[in-house]
Each structure stands twice: as C-alpha cells, then as structure tokens.
Design an enzyme around this catalytic site. Structure first.
Site, PDB file in Angstrom:
ATOM      1  N   ASP A 323       0.776  -1.346   0.039  1.00  0.00           N
ATOM      2  CA  ASP A 323       0.074   0.078   0.115  1.00  0.00           C
ATOM      3  C   ASP A 323       0.873   1.301   0.109  1.00  0.00           C
ATOM      4  O   ASP A 323       0.401   2.373  -0.560  1.00  0.00           O
ATOM      5  CB  ASP A 323      -0.970   0.054   1.347  1.00  0.00           C
ATOM      6  CG  ASP A 323      -2.263  -0.900   0.954  1.00  0.00           C
ATOM      7  OD1 ASP A 323      -2.481  -1.560  -0.221  1.00  0.00           O
ATOM      8  OD2 ASP A 323      -2.951  -1.114   1.755  1.00  0.00           O
ATOM      9  N   TYR A 410      -9.817  -0.530   3.090  1.00  0.00           N
ATOM     10  CA  TYR A 410      -9.378  -0.619   4.326  1.00  0.00           C
ATOM     11  C   TYR A 410      -8.957   0.877   4.769  1.00  0.00           C
ATOM     12  O   TYR A 410      -8.360   1.679   4.055  1.00  0.00           O
ATOM     13  CB  TYR A 410      -8.191  -1.392   4.344  1.00  0.00           C
ATOM     14  CG  TYR A 410      -8.462  -2.626   4.907  1.00  0.00           C
ATOM     15  CD1 TYR A 410      -8.653  -2.572   6.441  1.00  0.00           C
ATOM     16  CD2 TYR A 410      -8.341  -3.871   4.357  1.00  0.00           C
ATOM     17  CE1 TYR A 410      -9.044  -4.135   6.868  1.00  0.00           C
ATOM     18  CE2 TYR A 410      -8.729  -4.973   4.795  1.00  0.00           C
ATOM     19  CZ  TYR A 410      -9.049  -5.247   6.062  1.00  0.00           C
ATOM     20  OH  TYR A 410      -9.436  -6.319   6.625  1.00  0.00           O
TER      21      TYR A 410
HETATM   22 CU    CU Z   1      -7.718  -7.590   7.404  1.00  0.00          CU
END
Ligand code: CU
Ligand code: NAG
Ligand code: NAG
Ligand code: NAG
Ligand code: NAG
Length: 676
Positions: A323, A410
C-alpha cells in the site's frame, strides 16, 4: 440535540484557542518541512520546461523532499539561531514517455541537478489520476457491458476499482492494473458487492483493456444488512453514547512553530510525504534532572504496508498489495473529520502532494494533533501503615499525532503518542470493509471445498489475508552512536541443593554485532530488545537506552521463495537493525509496483554490516493474520495493534515523579445549560 452541543463546543473553541488549520509555513522552512504548494509548482514548472508536455507524455509519480544529509540537519539544529545555509531539494520520479526518470531539483537555485533513468525492475507508485482513468474503461468496453447485462445487472450502477497486479516470475513486465467492479445501488458499500468472475487487465501506457475474460457468474451478494451510513438506517440505535465536553481553558499545552511542535517535555517535527504519510523527526525529550534536551528519534515513519490475500485461484492470486510503495500512503491519506476522527481540542494540519500533471493537490485536515486525558500515569495506595492511608495518583496527559490512510476498502488509523514518561506509542488501528469474494453459498454447511475465507454473510466470503506494517525507526538514543542489545531470559536449574527452589530465571545480555544477528523472530523465546548508547551511562553505570515493547508477533506463512514473499521479504523477521544509510528508506524497495524483491531490507542486510556503536535504524514489523469474522461485516470495528518505545535506564529515575496532575475545571455554566 447533537448539533446544538456541537455548536456550543465550537463557540468555546473560537473563544479559547484557534480552531483553524495550519497551512502555510509560519517561519523559515525547517529543513525537513514537506514541500509547500509553491515548491511543488516550481518542480512542475522546471520539469515541464525540460520535458514539455506538448512533445512528451509526462506524469509525476513521486514529488517529495530530498531530505538533506542527516549530519547537515543535525548541524542546522544545533546552531542557534539556525544560520547553517542548508540546501533545499526535491526528489522526483516522473514517467517521461515510458522511461522512469529520477530527478533531483534544487529549489533554491531553481535548477535540475540530476536526471537519471531507472532501468531496473519495478515501477513507481501509481498516480491517483491513472487509477481513475483505468476504472472508467470497463464501463465503455462492450464485452464488459455484455457481461453485466448477462448477469441482469444495470451498467449505470456499476463502479470499478483498481488493483495492482504483483509479480509472478515472468520475464517481462509492463505497467498495468487489474480492474474489478462492484454494484452501487441503494447502498454505497461497494466492496461487499463484487461482480466476481470477470478478469480485466489494463495496460497503463496505452490506457486500454488488453485482457478480458468472463469466467463465472457468482451472484452479486444482496444489499441486505450492508448499509453503514447512519442517515440510511432505521432505529433502534444503540447502545446510547452519552454527551461529553472537552474544555481546555488555558488552551492546548503544545506550541507550534510551523511543523515543529513542543509539548510537555517533548519536541519534534511533523512532516508529510506523499509516499510515507506522516513522518516524525528530531524527537527529543527534556530531562529535568540534567537540565537539557536529549535525543531519542531522528526519523520515524511507516516504510511499507504489505497485504497479501490467501486465495490462490485465478481471480484472486495476484492480490498481494504494497500500500505504501504501490498506492502511496501519503497520497492515500484522507481528510479527518473534526470531533469524530479527532477530539474537539485537536489542531488540524493541511498537506499538499503532486497530482499526475505535477499540480499541487490540497488535502485539508490531513493530520491532527491533540492532548488526550483520562489515563493514569502512575499511582500507589499505601494501606500498610496503621491508621494512615496514603494515596498518590497522577493523571496522564499524552500527545497524539493522528492520520488516516484509506487505500480502497481499508482504513488505517495511524497514531504517534508521546508520553511525559518518555514512552512513544506507535498505534495502528484498522477499520473499513473486508474484501469480499462472491460465492453461491448461503450457509457454511453448503461449502465443500476450501473457500479461502469465512462466510461472513450470505454469498460473501471474507478472504484470509495479512497486514504487515514496517516502521523505519532511526533512533538516536542520547546521540547518534548506538548499539543494539538483546537480553535473553533463561531458566537456571538449582541442582546443588543451595536453595529450596528448583529453578529461577536470570538474564544474558549481548550486544548484537552484525545485521544478520539482529534479525529477530519474536515470540520464540523471552527477550528484551534495547537500543542503547554505549557511550553514555547513568550514575548507576547502566547504558542509557530505549526498549522495544512489541505487539503480538505475526510470522509469514508463505514459503520464502513464493513471489509475494520474495517481494515482501522484510516480513521474514519482526525486527531488523541496519546502520544508517540515507538511501535505505523503503523496506520493499524504491520501485515496488511489480518489484522482484531485489531492493528490499532483506537484500540490504545481506551485506551483514557492523552495527556496534553506529548510527542505527531499527525496523519493526507490526503484523496481523486476519481471519475475517462476521463482526467485521459490513464495516469492521477498529482493530488496534502497535508497539511502544520506552526509556530503559535512560533517566536516573522515574522522569514523571514530580509531574503534577492537570487541574480539573468546572464546565462553564453558560454551556452546561445547553448540554441537555
Ligand atoms: Cu484485514
Ligand atoms: C501541459 O501541462 C500544463 C500544466 O499541467 C497544462 O496546463 C497544459 O494543458 C498541458 N498541455 C498539454 C498539451 O497537455
Ligand atoms: C546559500 O547557498 C546557496 C547555494 O546553495 C547560495 O546561492 C546562497 O547565496 C547561500 N546563501 C547565503 C546567505 O549564504
Ligand atoms: C439503470 O439505472 C439508472 C440509474 O439508476 C436508471 O435511470 C435506469 O432506468 C436503469 N435502467 C434499467 C434498465 O433499469
Ligand atoms: C547505501 O545503501 C545503498 C543501497 O543498499 C547502497 O547501494 C550504498 O552503497 C549504501 N551506501 C553506503 C555508504 O553504505
């Protein structure tokens, strides 16, 4: 009711301290300040002058501060007033046509100092704009439109998302992205409504779909019970959370000077980088007994976040995301919501990063700083003295720097918490949505073969995965020259009858000599890990140090030569120590998109350099294996992990022995009447 309270709170802040964001630089730039809006524009102008976009395709993939040499920064810091003439440079990674250029730009002289082409493997961080372009492509691509129609879905309700593709041993790599699409109907919870079974590969240089396959027709999970917006939910709501107020009549306890902050006994600098996100630099703590500030941390930030999913099938195997290196942790930071993400007493900071065309992109409320009350700092009740009860309690006030990085589904809440006791807590908390795989099953009993995840709702598998964050912690414990000491606890058996006991434990401390010995898998045997300054001792003769208090350790479960694990080899150990090297910043490499593991921390440490009494960098992996459960659906409550750096023989005694608790003040009566 809620809104009137908020108004009351707001008026208080306007009264007692400024509630505005700090955007510009208030004083001369600190050598570690992030690039300003004007500096990013200058970079854009200089690069465009060399590579006019009328004749070149040009895109900016990284524009950040090329931080000066550590020695220069330390010299600047120690000279008061700061008269050291320090250069100010930007480091730029730009694609010019299809070549990857690394440019160093002098921002004072307005000139390009160097321009090199990267010819090795791997590609730079993706721009947000190219992801936006890529995810539009399927919506105009007739085979995709057909696939959507075949499923009885309405193309107007389809939204897509971009996913990096990883590397699986092939010789040649091209810049590309996978695109997956989701249904957005009544609910905005797109990630739990995947249109699975469609494989789309986009070539980023040509910006077109170069591979398309429709392999299956699993149903899109239904919209039942997936809503997370309060405004779209029906009562009952609960449990009830009661109103509260935060009130600092003397104003906040910290002082800001641009991006530098001083608070309680701490001072440090808060930076921002489009790849790293928030960076903390030059943290030192004032020692009341020694009457001076003492160095603790030169630089700390999250160097990489590796998230490999564990479904090996055609549709999912490639999902092994980095990420920070692929998506940019800093450019994925999101604006914080006052009063929700940060408490009412928070001060907000804005940030700028460069867009694809080099134009500065404004990020309001990028991070916040606030004091947190309510914990105990230390206490004792003495009831062992007849006819007397002694009770001494000190309230803790700590300082938190918070940012939120949202990469797709997320949300990562990243906290740096400073305590007057000298501890620094590095907190990570996860929230957001699971990545869902659509399946035909509605009940666990129907599942015959491994689905690589948990059935978290009808037709919805939350796929197994890991989150591995690696911190770069350039500790300077009371000076730059440090050593790494590993203290093992070991059982001693009493066999000679010298004690009524049969055993006890003691310690065995060793200074770790080289990088390879400093690679540690935590949790295998009890030990204490301390970075010490072997040149400084307490009056009692102990080396001054800071101890690492780890989180529960996660070890990789992939085999070491599996492609994602080669690329994410910095997870092979939980702790690494390297001698400081200015270019060793990114644990997964500088070019992480489709990297081949040639430039990772695991490779650098093969040099097995000497780490005794050297300027050291501690690398620490915070990891979790995530087996999804139903409570993670439709949005996951915060899951918190982290570590603590804690002084160990750094001070002569408890440094907050003489710290008094903050005074409690009554809530002003004009406001309390509005509280009900
Ligand atoms: Cu997770
Ligand atoms: C070149 O870039 C500048 C700055 O982003 C922009 O204003 C201009 O439209 C671009 N020109 C072309 C031909 O793309
Ligand atoms: C600082 O250094 C720059 C070159 O990096 C030079 O152009 C400038 O004149 C110097 N300023 C002072 C005050 O010495
Ligand atoms: C598809 O959705 C759009 C937007 O919601 C709507 O206007 C349109 O009527 C829908 N088409 C069909 C065939 O249902
Ligand atoms: C710093 O690290 C890079 C990458 O590992 C290496 O190429 C370089 O030689 C190192 N420099 C020093 C002074 O060790």
């Amino acid at each position: 009711m809620a809104s009137s309270l908020r108004l009351a709170l707001l008026s208080l802040f306007i009264l007692f301290f400024s509630f505005h964001s700090v955007s510009g630089l208030l004083t001369l730039p600190h050598p570690l300040d992030p690039l300003s809006k004007e500096e990013i524009t200058l970079v854009q102008t200089l690069v465009l002058k060399k590579y006019p976009n009328s004749t070149h395709t040009l895109s900016f993939h990284y524009v950040g501060l090329d931080d000066p040499d550590k020695a220069t920064v330390l010299k600047w810091e120690s000279t008061k007033p700061h008269t050291v003439n320090i250069s100010r440079r930007a480091f730029v990674i730009a694609l010019v046509d299809t070549a990857i250029h690394e440019l160093s730009i002098d921002l004072k002289l307005h000139s390009i100092l160097s321009d090199n082409v990267h010819t090795g493997n791997g590609f730079p961080t993706l721009t947000i704009d190219e992801q936006t372009d890529a995810i539009e492509l399927p919506l105009k691509y007739s085979p995709f439109i057909e696939s959507v129609q075949k499923r009885g879905l309405n193309i107007s309700n389809v939204v897509c998302s971009a996913f990096t593709i990883g590397w699986y041993g092939q010789e040649k790599s091209k810049r590309g992205l996978r695109v997956e699409c989701f249904m957005k109907e009544e609910s905005v919870n797109i990630y739990v409504r995947p249109i699975n079974g469609i494989l789309i590969l986009v070539d980023l240089d040509q910006m077109k779909i170069v591979f398309y396959r429709d392999v299956s027709k699993e149903p899109v999970p239904s919209e039942d019970n997936i809503e997370y917006r309060a405004s779209h939910m029906e009562p009952p709501f609960g449990p009830k959370q009661y109103s509260y107020g935060t009130f600092q009549p003397e104003g906040p306890g910290f002082k800001l000077d641009g991006h530098s902050i001083s608070w309680a006994n701490w001072k440090f600098h808060i930076g921002y980088d489009e790849r790293a996100g928030v960076t903390i630099s030059l943290a030192s703590i004032y020692d009341l007994d020694m009457h001076k500030s003492r160095k603790v941390l030169y630089r700390g930030y999250i160097s990489e976040l590796f998230v490999p999913y564990q479904d090996p099938t055609e549709e999912w195997y490639y999902k092994t995301f980095f990420d920070a290196g692929e998506f940019g942790f800093g450019q994925s930071m999101v604006s914080l919501e006052p009063l929700r993400d940060c408490p009412p007493n928070a001060q907000f900071f804005d940030a700028y990063y460069a867009g694809r065309d080099g134009t500065p992109q404004y990020l309001a409320n990028a991070f916040c700083v606030f004091e947190q009350y309510g914990n105990i700092m230390w206490r004792h009740t003495e009831s062992g003295i007849p006819n007397e009860e002694i009770r001494e309690v000190r309230t803790e006030v700590s300082l938190i720097v918070r940012s939120v990085v949202t990469v797709g589904n997320y949300d990562n809440i990243i906290d740096w918490e400073f305590k007057p006791s000298g501890s620094i807590k590095l907190g990570i908390a996860l929230s957001g949505m699971l990545e869902i795989k659509a399946v035909e099953y509605e009940h666990k009993d129907e599942i015959k073969e491994d689905q690589h995840g948990t059935l978290v709702s009808a037709n919805s598998i939350g796929v197994y995965h890991d989150h591995y964050y690696i911190y770069h912690l350039d500790l300077d414990i009371d000076g730059e020259e440090n050593s790494f000491v590993k203290t093992d606890m070991k059982t001693v058996k009493v066999t000679d009858g010298s004690s009524k006991r049969k055993s006890y434990w003691t310690i065995d401390s060793n200074t770790v000599k080289t990088e390879s010995d400093a690679r540690i898998r935590l949790g295998t045997s009890p030990s204490e890990l301390v970075v010490v300054n072997p040149n400084k001792k307490t009056n009692a003769g102990n080396d001054v140090g800071y101890r690492l208090i780890p989180s529960p350790a996660a070890h990789p479960l992939l085999v070491e030569d599996d492609y994602p694990q080669v690329r994410g080899a910095f997870t092979n150990y939980n702790v690494w120590v390297t001698p400081y090297n200015r270019t060793e910043k990114w644990a997964g490499g500088l070019y992480v998109d489709q990297s081949r593991g040639e430039d990772t921390l695991a490779v650098w440490t093969k040099k097995n350099r000497d780490i005794v009494n050297k300027d050291l960098v501690l690398w620490y992996v915070v990891g979790i294996h995530h087996v999804p459960c139903q409570e993670d659906f439709p949005v996951m409550p915060l899951l918190s992990i982290g570590l603590e750096l804690r002084p160990t023989n750094f001070f002569e005694r408890n440094p907050v022995l003489r710290t008094l608790s903050p005074k409690h003040v009554k809530w002003p009566t004009t406001c309390s009447s509005k509280q009900n």
